[in-house]
Enzyme design. Structure first.
Site, PDB file in Angstrom:
ATOM      1  N   ASN A 187      -5.183  -2.881  -8.360  1.00 28.71           N
ATOM      2  CA  ASN A 187      -5.286  -1.606  -7.663  1.00 28.71           C
ATOM      3  C   ASN A 187      -3.898  -0.960  -7.507  1.00 28.71           C
ATOM      4  OD1 ASN A 187      -5.967   0.559  -6.087  1.00 28.71           O
ATOM      5  ND2 ASN A 187      -7.262  -0.612  -4.688  1.00 28.71           N
TER       6      ASN A 187
ATOM      7  N   TYR B 124       1.082   1.372  -0.484  1.00 25.02           N
ATOM      8  CA  TYR B 124       1.629   0.417   0.482  1.00 25.02           C
ATOM      9  C   TYR B 124       3.144   0.286   0.350  1.00 25.02           C
ATOM     10  CZ  TYR B 124      -3.264  -0.899   1.170  1.00 25.02           C
ATOM     11  OH  TYR B 124      -4.607  -0.884   1.440  1.00 25.02           O
TER      12      TYR B 124
ATOM     13  N   GLY C   9      -3.416  12.710   3.363  1.00 23.09           N
ATOM     14  CA  GLY C   9      -2.676  11.941   4.361  1.00 23.09           C
ATOM     15  C   GLY C   9      -3.516  11.086   5.277  1.00 23.09           C
TER      16      GLY C   9
ATOM     17  N   PHE D 291     -10.291   2.257   3.461  1.00 25.10           N
ATOM     18  CA  PHE D 291     -10.936   3.049   2.418  1.00 25.10           C
ATOM     19  C   PHE D 291     -10.949   4.508   2.827  1.00 25.10           C
ATOM     20  CE2 PHE D 291     -14.824   4.982   0.596  1.00 25.10           C
ATOM     21  CZ  PHE D 291     -14.516   4.852  -0.744  1.00 25.10           C
ATOM     22  N   VAL D 292     -10.583   5.357   1.885  1.00 29.41           N
ATOM     23  CA  VAL D 292     -10.684   6.804   2.054  1.00 29.41           C
ATOM     24  C   VAL D 292     -11.539   7.314   0.902  1.00 29.41           C
ATOM     25  CG1 VAL D 292      -9.426   8.990   2.083  1.00 29.41           C
ATOM     26  CG2 VAL D 292      -8.469   6.985   3.240  1.00 29.41           C
TER      27      VAL D 292
END
Length: 167
Positions: free
Chosen positions: A130, A137, A101, A92-93
């Site tokens: 998602n 990915y 990045g 998670f970001v």
């Protein structure tokens, strides 16, 4: 005046990070529309991540020294390969830190850990709705395992099976 690129850093979590980890998990759960399922407490996380037999590890991603994301992972084992694998449970970001990045840096750090620990694979699951994560990915080179489906026992079904004593 030219703006400077943000400074990205990745570090292993420590027991002092437990409240931060729980907060990041809550933010991830909100994003995934699963807030009701995020019931882990600080004590749960402290015991499972930093107790006598840690079940998982966490990397904290920072942008300009501020916590902005995390990756929680653990080892699996492949009977076919005869090697352990690295399984990413959660990545998670925070939305404000996306696009600089940090997610890519977290994934690269995990890949390095997998290589250093002689893992035969690095894998994870992603919710099928998602699209941003799936695209991310794919850009990293990940391949969908479309022939496999996740199976799960939990709650009453898990306890019912565990209570069976027939051979």
């Amino acid at each position: 005046m030219a703006s400077t690129a943000p400074v990205l850093s990745i570090r292993p979590a420590t027991a002092a990070d437990v409240p931060l980890i729980r907060q990041l998990i809550a933010e991830l759960a909100d994003y995934e529309k699963l807030a009701h399922a995020a019931v882990a407490t600080d004590d749960d996380l402290r015991t499972q991540l930093f107790g006598q037999r840690p079940a998982a590890e966490v990397l904290i991603g920072e942008v300009d020294g501020e916590p902005a994301g995390f990756a929680l992972f653990f080892h699996t084992f492949s009977t076919f390969l005869g090697k352990r694998g690295l399984y990413l449970e959660d990545l998670f970001v925070r939305p404000a830190a996306r696009g600089v990045g940090l997610g890519r840096h977290l994934m690269a750090a995990l890949a390095r850990i997998a290589v250093q620990r002689d893992c035969g694979r690095f894998e994870w699951s992603v919710l099928d709705w998602n699209a941003p994560a799936i695209g991310f990915y794919r850009r990293l080179g990940a391949v969908a395992m479309d022939d496999w489906t996740v199976q799960r026992l939990e709650g009453a079904a898990l306890h019912a099976l565990a209570a069976r004593d027939e051979l």
